[in-house]
Design a protein around this motif. Structure first.
Motif, short mmCIF file in Angstrom:
data_model
loop_
_atom_site.label_atom_id
_atom_site.label_comp_id
_atom_site.label_asym_id
_atom_site.label_seq_id
_atom_site.Cartn_x
_atom_site.Cartn_y
_atom_site.Cartn_z
N VAL A 1 -1.12 1.13 6.17
CA VAL A 1 -0.02 0.32 6.73
C VAL A 1 -0.34 -0.04 8.18
O VAL A 1 -0.22 -1.19 8.58
N ARG A 2 -0.76 0.96 8.94
CA ARG A 2 -1.07 0.72 10.35
C ARG A 2 -2.25 -0.23 10.49
O ARG A 2 -2.24 -1.14 11.34
N SER B 1 -1.34 -3.87 9.44
CA SER B 1 -0.30 -4.51 10.25
C SER B 1 -0.84 -5.15 11.52
O SER B 1 -0.12 -5.88 12.20
N THR C 1 0.83 -1.20 0.00
CA THR C 1 0.00 0.00 0.00
C THR C 1 0.87 1.25 0.00
O THR C 1 2.00 1.22 0.49
N VAL D 1 3.54 -6.25 5.68
CA VAL D 1 3.04 -5.03 5.05
C VAL D 1 4.20 -4.22 4.47
O VAL D 1 5.16 -3.90 5.18
N GLY E 1 4.88 -0.69 2.97
CA GLY E 1 4.34 0.65 2.78
C GLY E 1 5.38 1.58 2.20
O GLY E 1 6.49 1.15 1.84
#
Length: 213
Positions: free
Chosen positions: A35-36, A39, A29, A55, A57
């Protein structure tokens, strides 16, 4: 990877069963908030099995501004544009890719070139055009011709073809109605969105379902 969090263990197990090989869940992404969100560990309820997605990012993607690096790893250069194409290095990223694109086959030049240019900020695109007008010599004929026609003429057809080629390169079936709608588009912004969406959708019909996003 799209869909609710609770569905992602299903993707992993189904993929592993289908291909009978070790399987990892990787989310790519360009949005820090995503991302947060992606994750977060997913508790499956099964003892000792908490799925922790991998992930990638923007912070995990290098800023590629060197033409030799772009030539050696064009896919990384494309990811660099998608991750950092709205930042200060956008024009340098675009110039590096265009200069290093000479060794790519025609299909990848079209697909990768559109992904890069559609990911760059408007200011970066203007900078690339200004570089051409000032006499800057890109090393590849592809770069010279592509930036030179960076106006409306020819762009619509190139972008539409890039959407279709990218979907087909990913092994997705493109229904007649989707193909006709893409080729008929006269909206550059819409085609730009579709080029980016073509990299992540799991069904070609999702392009038309997400026109407004």
């Amino acid at each position: 990877m799209r869909g609710p969090l609770h569905e992602r263990p299903v993707y992993v197990t189904q993929t592993r069963a289908r291909h009978r090989c070790p399987t990892r869940l990787l989310v790519v992404t360009i949005h820090p908030a995503m991302v947060r969100w992606c994750s977060r560990p997913i508790d499956t309820g099964h003892p000792d099995w908490t799925l922790k997605p991998l992930v990638l990012g923007p912070e995990g993607v290098p800023v590629v501004t060197d033409a030799e690096q772009a030539r050696a790893a064009p896919e990384v250069a494309v990811l660099s544009a998608m991750a950092h194409g709205q930042g200060e290095a956008a024009a340098a990223i675009g110039a590096a890719f265009l200069t290093g694109a000479a060794g790519l086959d025609e299909e990848r030049r079209t697909v990768y070139g559109d992904l890069v240019l559609s990911s760059l900020s408007a200011a970066a695109k203007r900078t690339l055009e200004a570089m051409m007008k000032s006499g800057y010599q890109f090393q590849s004929e592809f770069a010279r011709s592509y930036v030179a026609k960076g106006r409306q003429e020819g762009i619509l057809e190139a972008k539409a073809q890039a959407v279709l080629v990218f979907l087909e390169a990913r092994g997705l079936e493109v229904p007649v109605e989707v193909r006709e709608r893409v080729l008929a588009s006269t909206d550059v912004d819409e085609l730009d969105r579709w080029v980016r969406r073509a990299a992540v959708v799991s069904d070609a019909r999702e392009l038309l379902a997400t026109t407004g996003s």
